[in-house]
Write a protein that holds these residues in place. Sequence first.
Motif, PDB file in Angstrom:
ATOM      1  N   THR A  62      -0.954  16.857 -11.541  1.00 17.23           N
ATOM      2  CA  THR A  62      -1.520  16.857 -10.201  1.00 17.23           C
ATOM      3  C   THR A  62      -2.868  16.142 -10.231  1.00 17.23           C
ATOM      4  OG1 THR A  62      -2.507  19.032 -10.591  1.00 17.23           O
ATOM      5  CG2 THR A  62      -0.367  18.959  -9.481  1.00 17.23           C
ATOM      6  N   ILE A  63      -3.202  15.517  -9.112  1.00 16.69           N
ATOM      7  CA  ILE A  63      -4.418  14.726  -8.996  1.00 16.69           C
ATOM      8  C   ILE A  63      -5.171  15.175  -7.747  1.00 16.69           C
ATOM      9  CG2 ILE A  63      -5.369  12.401  -8.712  1.00 16.69           C
ATOM     10  CD1 ILE A  63      -2.738  11.345  -9.966  1.00 16.69           C
ATOM     11  N   THR A  64      -6.452  15.460  -7.879  1.00 12.75           N
ATOM     12  CA  THR A  64      -7.259  15.852  -6.731  1.00 12.75           C
ATOM     13  C   THR A  64      -7.893  14.617  -6.093  1.00 12.75           C
ATOM     14  OG1 THR A  64      -7.777  17.988  -7.724  1.00 12.75           O
ATOM     15  CG2 THR A  64      -9.205  17.248  -5.930  1.00 12.75           C
ATOM     16  N   PRO A  65      -7.562  14.311  -4.837  1.00 16.45           N
ATOM     17  CA  PRO A  65      -8.195  13.167  -4.161  1.00 16.45           C
ATOM     18  C   PRO A  65      -9.571  13.551  -3.628  1.00 16.45           C
ATOM     19  CG  PRO A  65      -6.575  14.167  -2.725  1.00 16.45           C
ATOM     20  CD  PRO A  65      -6.529  14.947  -3.998  1.00 16.45           C
ATOM     21  N   HIS A  66     -10.490  12.599  -3.628  1.00 20.80           N
ATOM     22  CA  HIS A  66     -11.856  12.853  -3.186  1.00 20.80           C
ATOM     23  C   HIS A  66     -12.281  11.995  -2.007  1.00 20.80           C
ATOM     24  CE1 HIS A  66     -11.707  14.209  -7.427  1.00 20.80           C
ATOM     25  NE2 HIS A  66     -12.434  15.184  -6.948  1.00 20.80           N
ATOM     26  N   LEU A  67     -11.642  10.845  -1.831  1.00 22.42           N
ATOM     27  CA  LEU A  67     -11.945   9.966  -0.705  1.00 22.42           C
ATOM     28  C   LEU A  67     -10.651   9.517  -0.044  1.00 22.42           C
ATOM     29  CD1 LEU A  67     -14.631   7.518  -2.220  1.00 22.42           C
ATOM     30  CD2 LEU A  67     -15.058   9.496  -0.736  1.00 22.42           C
ATOM     31  N   LEU A  68     -10.712   9.355   1.273  1.00 16.24           N
ATOM     32  CA  LEU A  68      -9.622   8.728   2.018  1.00 16.24           C
ATOM     33  C   LEU A  68     -10.187   7.500   2.706  1.00 16.24           C
ATOM     34  CD1 LEU A  68      -6.693   8.807   2.929  1.00 16.24           C
ATOM     35  CD2 LEU A  68      -7.367  10.303   4.802  1.00 16.24           C
ATOM     36  N   ILE A  69      -9.541   6.365   2.488  1.00 14.94           N
ATOM     37  CA  ILE A  69      -9.990   5.065   3.008  1.00 14.94           C
ATOM     38  C   ILE A  69      -8.896   4.523   3.906  1.00 14.94           C
ATOM     39  CG2 ILE A  69     -10.572   2.693   2.357  1.00 14.94           C
ATOM     40  CD1 ILE A  69     -11.566   3.858  -0.343  1.00 14.94           C
ATOM     41  N   ALA A  70      -9.260   4.003   5.073  1.00  5.24           N
ATOM     42  CA  ALA A  70      -8.243   3.456   5.977  1.00  5.24           C
ATOM     43  C   ALA A  70      -8.761   2.240   6.704  1.00  5.24           C
ATOM     44  CB  ALA A  70      -7.792   4.514   6.971  1.00  5.24           C
ATOM     45  N   SER A  71      -7.848   1.314   6.962  1.00  3.24           N
ATOM     46  CA  SER A  71      -8.149   0.062   7.653  1.00  3.24           C
ATOM     47  C   SER A  71      -7.114  -0.151   8.751  1.00  3.24           C
ATOM     48  CB  SER A  71      -8.098  -1.110   6.659  1.00  3.24           C
ATOM     49  OG  SER A  71      -8.137  -2.355   7.326  1.00  3.24           O
ATOM     50  N   PRO A  72      -7.456  -0.901   9.802  1.00  8.07           N
ATOM     51  CA  PRO A  72      -6.450  -1.200  10.829  1.00  8.07           C
ATOM     52  C   PRO A  72      -5.320  -2.080  10.307  1.00  8.07           C
ATOM     53  CG  PRO A  72      -8.683  -1.600  11.646  1.00  8.07           C
ATOM     54  CD  PRO A  72      -8.787  -1.409  10.172  1.00  8.07           C
ATOM     55  N   GLN A  73      -5.591  -2.881   9.275  1.00  4.95           N
ATOM     56  CA  GLN A  73      -4.582  -3.790   8.731  1.00  4.95           C
ATOM     57  C   GLN A  73      -4.336  -3.502   7.249  1.00  4.95           C
ATOM     58  OE1 GLN A  73      -7.462  -5.446  10.286  1.00  4.95           O
ATOM     59  NE2 GLN A  73      -6.440  -5.222  12.263  1.00  4.95           N
ATOM     60  N   THR A  74      -3.327  -4.145   6.719  1.00  6.34           N
ATOM     61  CA  THR A  74      -3.023  -4.043   5.297  1.00  6.34           C
ATOM     62  C   THR A  74      -4.265  -4.395   4.477  1.00  6.34           C
ATOM     63  OG1 THR A  74      -0.703  -4.631   5.650  1.00  6.34           O
ATOM     64  CG2 THR A  74      -1.589  -4.963   3.429  1.00  6.34           C
ATOM     65  N   LEU A  75      -4.566  -3.556   3.505  1.00  7.56           N
ATOM     66  CA  LEU A  75      -5.703  -3.830   2.632  1.00  7.56           C
ATOM     67  C   LEU A  75      -5.326  -4.916   1.632  1.00  7.56           C
ATOM     68  CD1 LEU A  75      -6.831  -0.156   2.045  1.00  7.56           C
ATOM     69  CD2 LEU A  75      -8.189  -1.936   3.167  1.00  7.56           C
ATOM     70  N   PRO A  76      -6.173  -5.944   1.464  1.00  7.27           N
ATOM     71  CA  PRO A  76      -5.838  -7.016   0.523  1.00  7.27           C
ATOM     72  C   PRO A  76      -5.651  -6.488  -0.894  1.00  7.27           C
ATOM     73  CG  PRO A  76      -7.694  -7.626   1.928  1.00  7.27           C
ATOM     74  CD  PRO A  76      -7.437  -6.165   2.163  1.00  7.27           C
ATOM     75  N   ALA A  77      -4.702  -7.074  -1.614  1.00  6.67           N
ATOM     76  CA  ALA A  77      -4.401  -6.620  -2.972  1.00  6.67           C
ATOM     77  C   ALA A  77      -5.609  -6.740  -3.889  1.00  6.67           C
ATOM     78  CB  ALA A  77      -3.227  -7.424  -3.533  1.00  6.67           C
ATOM     79  N   ASP A  78      -6.411  -7.789  -3.714  1.00  4.71           N
ATOM     80  CA  ASP A  78      -7.570  -7.937  -4.585  1.00  4.71           C
ATOM     81  C   ASP A  78      -8.621  -6.870  -4.316  1.00  4.71           C
ATOM     82  OD1 ASP A  78      -8.190  -9.010  -2.088  1.00  4.71           O
ATOM     83  OD2 ASP A  78      -9.531 -10.535  -2.915  1.00  4.71           O
TER      84      ASP A  78
END
Length: 384
Positions: A62-78
Amino acid sequence: MRWPSRRMLPTVVGLSLATTIAADLAIVAGGPFHAPAVRLPGGRYVAAADSTSYRVAALQKTITPHLLIASPQTLPADAVAKVREAKGVKAVEVVDAARALVGGKRVGVLGVEPSTFRAYTPEASAKSDALWNNIAGGDVAISFTMGQDGGIPLASQTQIGGQAHQTSVRVGAYATMGIDQVDAVVSHYTAQTIGMPSDNALLVSAPHADLAKLRRQLAKLLPKGTKMATLESRFDGPTVPGGTAGAPGRVMTADQVNTVIRAAESKIGMPYVWGGESDREGGYDCSGLVQYAFAQAGIRMPRTADIQAFTGWRLPYSQAQPGDLLTWKNDPTFNGVSHIAIYIGNNKMVVARHTGTRIQIQDVYLSNFWGVIRVNPQLASTKA
């Protein structure tokens, strides 16, 4: 495992959960189709009987998440690669995120890869193979409170989609994901069939990082318009030597208590409406009633019961006073508070119970009871 109590789905404008993160889809619950369920200890259930040939990978950790990040569009792979490589970041999960209507209610929806996303969820949800097999097979999982209190039956058929994309899916599980106001999860494939944005959000695990510093660092790596929210750790409320009696100015005044109780009682007879928080919605749910009543006394409260439960001191029921909050843990898929009411004295409370009932005064019951909360108005405002 210690789970955050406040995991916010950030929006494209600020961090208000009342606005749309990306696509605004339409998901409408259909009629019930009853099927067996996978039951947890005590006879409660988490997933409809496994009826798919899909098999997800076994849970490794199990992994505890600490941040949630969101964008209106697909996040660039780089940009995603740079987040993975940032100092202090231990794990990153890419997901689809949008706000949508589920059963007529606008909620946060995630599209996920079930085999990997399961590790980021509360233990009971993470361990259920049937739950994730069902999601991989095309089902939707909704939160336990949305299903039970909102009156959406497990294994009912549901129309999910928007104006241009609609499909029928099964409610394959009740599964709370531990992210505030994320009440529905589908597979990445299902998310794409209904027109959700693709790969526009990240869950970030950074167990030893200074999160404020990390947020500033990541903001430089991500596209303009990307939003971040810290997933707060749960705590037992403020500590004051000698108890709350020695905390003048940090508990409600007598006038505030009276105002809260009068405001709650003014809604007696109105219907329970899951997600309801105002008269224009036709009713209130348990935490919506709390938020409304406290607002009339000038106290800003967070929206959901799981966060409202950490707005003050936790006390035993024997110390309950009028104006205190009463809390219960009824959700077998998440070790968090899922129900809340306002104590008015003499073993009575004002409560919005579940779909099919009306706001009422009733006797306090102690089955699954978690504690009394003596609200600290200043603390409450920081969590609102």
